[in-house]
Design a protein around this motif. Structure first.
Motif, PDB file in Angstrom:
ATOM      1  N   THR A 113      28.697  47.590  29.470  1.00  0.00           N
ATOM      2  CA  THR A 113      28.464  48.296  28.211  1.00  0.00           C
ATOM      3  C   THR A 113      27.336  49.303  28.391  1.00  0.00           C
ATOM      4  O   THR A 113      26.824  49.479  29.491  1.00  0.00           O
ATOM      5  CB  THR A 113      28.180  47.288  27.064  1.00  0.00           C
ATOM      6  N   GLY A 114      26.956  49.966  27.322  1.00  0.00           N
ATOM      7  CA  GLY A 114      25.846  50.911  27.372  1.00  0.00           C
ATOM      8  C   GLY A 114      26.285  52.325  27.072  1.00  0.00           C
ATOM      9  O   GLY A 114      27.474  52.626  26.980  1.00  0.00           O
ATOM     10  N   ASN A 115      25.298  53.224  26.960  1.00  0.00           N
ATOM     11  CA  ASN A 115      25.568  54.589  26.516  1.00  0.00           C
ATOM     12  C   ASN A 115      25.797  55.573  27.656  1.00  0.00           C
ATOM     13  O   ASN A 115      25.862  56.768  27.432  1.00  0.00           O
ATOM     14  CB  ASN A 115      24.413  55.092  25.632  1.00  0.00           C
ATOM     15  N   SER A 116      25.914  55.084  28.875  1.00  0.00           N
ATOM     16  CA  SER A 116      26.055  56.006  29.999  1.00  0.00           C
ATOM     17  C   SER A 116      27.381  55.837  30.722  1.00  0.00           C
ATOM     18  O   SER A 116      28.133  54.893  30.482  1.00  0.00           O
ATOM     19  CB  SER A 116      24.894  55.802  30.976  1.00  0.00           C
TER      20      SER A 116
ATOM     21  N   THR B  32      34.436  52.846  35.593  1.00  0.00           N
ATOM     22  CA  THR B  32      34.336  53.016  37.048  1.00  0.00           C
ATOM     23  C   THR B  32      33.953  51.702  37.718  1.00  0.00           C
ATOM     24  O   THR B  32      34.530  51.326  38.747  1.00  0.00           O
ATOM     25  CB  THR B  32      33.316  54.120  37.384  1.00  0.00           C
ATOM     26  N   ALA B  33      32.999  50.970  37.138  1.00  0.00           N
ATOM     27  CA  ALA B  33      32.588  49.675  37.698  1.00  0.00           C
ATOM     28  C   ALA B  33      33.737  48.669  37.645  1.00  0.00           C
ATOM     29  O   ALA B  33      33.976  47.931  38.608  1.00  0.00           O
ATOM     30  CB  ALA B  33      31.376  49.140  36.941  1.00  0.00           C
ATOM     31  N   ALA B  34      34.453  48.655  36.526  1.00  0.00           N
ATOM     32  CA  ALA B  34      35.584  47.723  36.397  1.00  0.00           C
ATOM     33  C   ALA B  34      36.679  48.044  37.410  1.00  0.00           C
ATOM     34  O   ALA B  34      37.279  47.143  38.003  1.00  0.00           O
ATOM     35  CB  ALA B  34      36.130  47.760  34.970  1.00  0.00           C
ATOM     36  N   LEU B  35      36.932  49.340  37.627  1.00  0.00           N
ATOM     37  CA  LEU B  35      37.938  49.731  38.620  1.00  0.00           C
ATOM     38  C   LEU B  35      37.498  49.365  40.031  1.00  0.00           C
ATOM     39  O   LEU B  35      38.321  48.977  40.865  1.00  0.00           O
ATOM     40  CB  LEU B  35      38.221  51.228  38.513  1.00  0.00           C
TER      41      LEU B  35
ATOM     42  N   ALA C 122      38.273  45.813  40.441  1.00  0.00           N
ATOM     43  CA  ALA C 122      39.717  45.637  40.638  1.00  0.00           C
ATOM     44  C   ALA C 122      40.106  45.908  42.087  1.00  0.00           C
ATOM     45  O   ALA C 122      40.888  45.161  42.684  1.00  0.00           O
ATOM     46  CB  ALA C 122      40.489  46.564  39.702  1.00  0.00           C
ATOM     47  N   LEU C 123      39.548  46.957  42.648  1.00  0.00           N
ATOM     48  CA  LEU C 123      39.845  47.315  44.032  1.00  0.00           C
ATOM     49  C   LEU C 123      39.363  46.225  44.990  1.00  0.00           C
ATOM     50  O   LEU C 123      40.065  45.846  45.931  1.00  0.00           O
ATOM     51  CB  LEU C 123      39.205  48.656  44.368  1.00  0.00           C
ATOM     52  N   ARG C 124      38.173  45.713  44.743  1.00  0.00           N
ATOM     53  CA  ARG C 124      37.632  44.622  45.575  1.00  0.00           C
ATOM     54  C   ARG C 124      38.525  43.385  45.477  1.00  0.00           C
ATOM     55  O   ARG C 124      38.855  42.756  46.494  1.00  0.00           O
ATOM     56  CB  ARG C 124      36.209  44.285  45.123  1.00  0.00           C
ATOM     57  N   ALA C 125      38.919  43.024  44.262  1.00  0.00           N
ATOM     58  CA  ALA C 125      39.753  41.837  44.061  1.00  0.00           C
ATOM     59  C   ALA C 125      41.091  41.977  44.772  1.00  0.00           C
ATOM     60  O   ALA C 125      41.584  41.032  45.400  1.00  0.00           O
ATOM     61  CB  ALA C 125      39.957  41.606  42.563  1.00  0.00           C
ATOM     62  N   LEU C 126      41.677  43.156  44.699  1.00  0.00           N
ATOM     63  CA  LEU C 126      42.950  43.413  45.364  1.00  0.00           C
ATOM     64  C   LEU C 126      42.828  43.182  46.867  1.00  0.00           C
ATOM     65  O   LEU C 126      43.737  42.640  47.499  1.00  0.00           O
ATOM     66  CB  LEU C 126      43.410  44.842  45.079  1.00  0.00           C
ATOM     67  N   GLY C 127      41.694  43.551  47.442  1.00  0.00           N
ATOM     68  CA  GLY C 127      41.464  43.351  48.861  1.00  0.00           C
ATOM     69  C   GLY C 127      41.460  41.885  49.287  1.00  0.00           C
ATOM     70  O   GLY C 127      41.649  41.571  50.451  1.00  0.00           O
ATOM     71  N   HIS C 128      41.263  40.991  48.323  1.00  0.00           N
ATOM     72  CA  HIS C 128      41.283  39.557  48.599  1.00  0.00           C
ATOM     73  C   HIS C 128      42.575  38.898  48.128  1.00  0.00           C
ATOM     74  O   HIS C 128      42.665  37.664  48.071  1.00  0.00           O
ATOM     75  CB  HIS C 128      40.074  38.876  47.954  1.00  0.00           C
TER      76      HIS C 128
ATOM     77  N   VAL D  63      37.260  41.146  32.138  1.00  0.00           N
ATOM     78  CA  VAL D  63      36.226  42.180  32.169  1.00  0.00           C
ATOM     79  C   VAL D  63      36.422  43.066  30.944  1.00  0.00           C
ATOM     80  O   VAL D  63      37.512  43.584  30.717  1.00  0.00           O
ATOM     81  CB  VAL D  63      36.323  43.026  33.462  1.00  0.00           C
ATOM     82  N   ILE D  64      35.351  43.237  30.172  1.00  0.00           N
ATOM     83  CA  ILE D  64      35.378  44.050  28.955  1.00  0.00           C
ATOM     84  C   ILE D  64      34.471  45.254  29.175  1.00  0.00           C
ATOM     85  O   ILE D  64      33.338  45.100  29.635  1.00  0.00           O
ATOM     86  CB  ILE D  64      34.887  43.234  27.746  1.00  0.00           C
ATOM     87  N   THR D  65      34.971  46.447  28.838  1.00  0.00           N
ATOM     88  CA  THR D  65      34.142  47.638  28.965  1.00  0.00           C
ATOM     89  C   THR D  65      34.040  48.338  27.614  1.00  0.00           C
ATOM     90  O   THR D  65      34.838  48.099  26.713  1.00  0.00           O
ATOM     91  CB  THR D  65      34.709  48.644  29.993  1.00  0.00           C
ATOM     92  N   GLY D  66      33.063  49.233  27.520  1.00  0.00           N
ATOM     93  CA  GLY D  66      32.914  50.085  26.343  1.00  0.00           C
ATOM     94  C   GLY D  66      31.513  50.034  25.765  1.00  0.00           C
ATOM     95  O   GLY D  66      30.758  49.096  25.982  1.00  0.00           O
ATOM     96  N   ARG D  67      31.187  51.076  25.037  1.00  0.00           N
ATOM     97  CA  ARG D  67      29.890  51.149  24.355  1.00  0.00           C
ATOM     98  C   ARG D  67      29.843  50.175  23.183  1.00  0.00           C
ATOM     99  O   ARG D  67      30.872  49.737  22.698  1.00  0.00           O
ATOM    100  CB  ARG D  67      29.660  52.558  23.811  1.00  0.00           C
TER     101      ARG D  67
END
Length: 198
Positions: free
Chosen positions: A15-18, A23-26, A29-35, A159-163
């Motif tokens: 979360t947060g204003n920036s 991008t962090a969640a993706l 996802a990429l790391r998890a796919l590698g496993h 994983v939840i994203t958003g401001r």
């Protein structure tokens, strides 16, 4: 052959204003796919087809799947082809107090799909991209979001994203990361850039 499964799935919030939450969640996802884990991404309030990750994720199907539940940008084709930049016209964004019936229908569908995916047993990581914004814009109730998290099986990471993530969701989460803006190119007039912001 049995594929890898998470022993213990937790709840993460970015979360947060920036910049950097999706991008962090993706990246996760990429790391998890590698496993060998399977990932499903549900994007609340996003319907534009020019985001670069959409093209990348198509190459990783069916191990990573994505569904969008939001407005389309009226400039989609031109942006996708690189003939113009995202100009922030607001055509694809909901404004507080100005949500339409269609916005509500899309959010309801996203929640239905989220419940199906989380409880299906088919996915190890489920990313609810911009769920926090859907809560902020009152397209999803906090009660419905908490009920969804309660239905999460032990082996599923959510994983939840958003401001503007509500305190009730922050309290339920096991990991909370706040993206805080210190400096941003927008401040010096640099517009959204293809491949970086979208």
């Amino acid at each position: 052959m049995t594929r890898a499964r998470l022993e213990k799935g937790l709840i993460q919030v970015y979360t947060g204003n920036s910049k950097g939450k999706t991008t962090a969640a993706l990246g996760l996802a990429l790391r998890a796919l590698g496993h060998g884990f399977k990932v499903y991404i549900i994007q609340f309030m996003k319907g534009s087809s020019y985001y670069g990750e959409l093209f990348s994720l198509q190459r990783l199907y069916p191990d990573i799947q994505l569904a969008q539940y939001g407005r389309n940008c009226p400039h989609d084709p031109m942006i996708r082809q690189g003939e113009m930049q995202c100009v922030g016209c607001g055509g694809c964004f909901v404004r507080k107090g100005h949500a339409t019936e269609q916005d509500q229908v899309m959010a309801d569908r996203a929640m239905e799909r989220a419940r199906e995916v989380i409880t299906s047993g088919d996915y190890d990581i489920v990313i609810l991209d911009e769920l926090s914004n859907a809560l902020w814009f009152e397209l999803v109730t906090i009660e419905a979001a908490l009920e969804l998290l309660k239905a999460k099986p032990d082996h599923v990471e959510v994983v939840i994203t958003g401001r503007n993530t509500p305190p009730e969701i922050l309290e339920k989460a096991h990991l909370v990361t706040e993206m805080r803006e210190i400096k941003h190119p927008y401040q010096i007039g640099v517009p959204s850039r293809r491949g970086i912001e979208y």
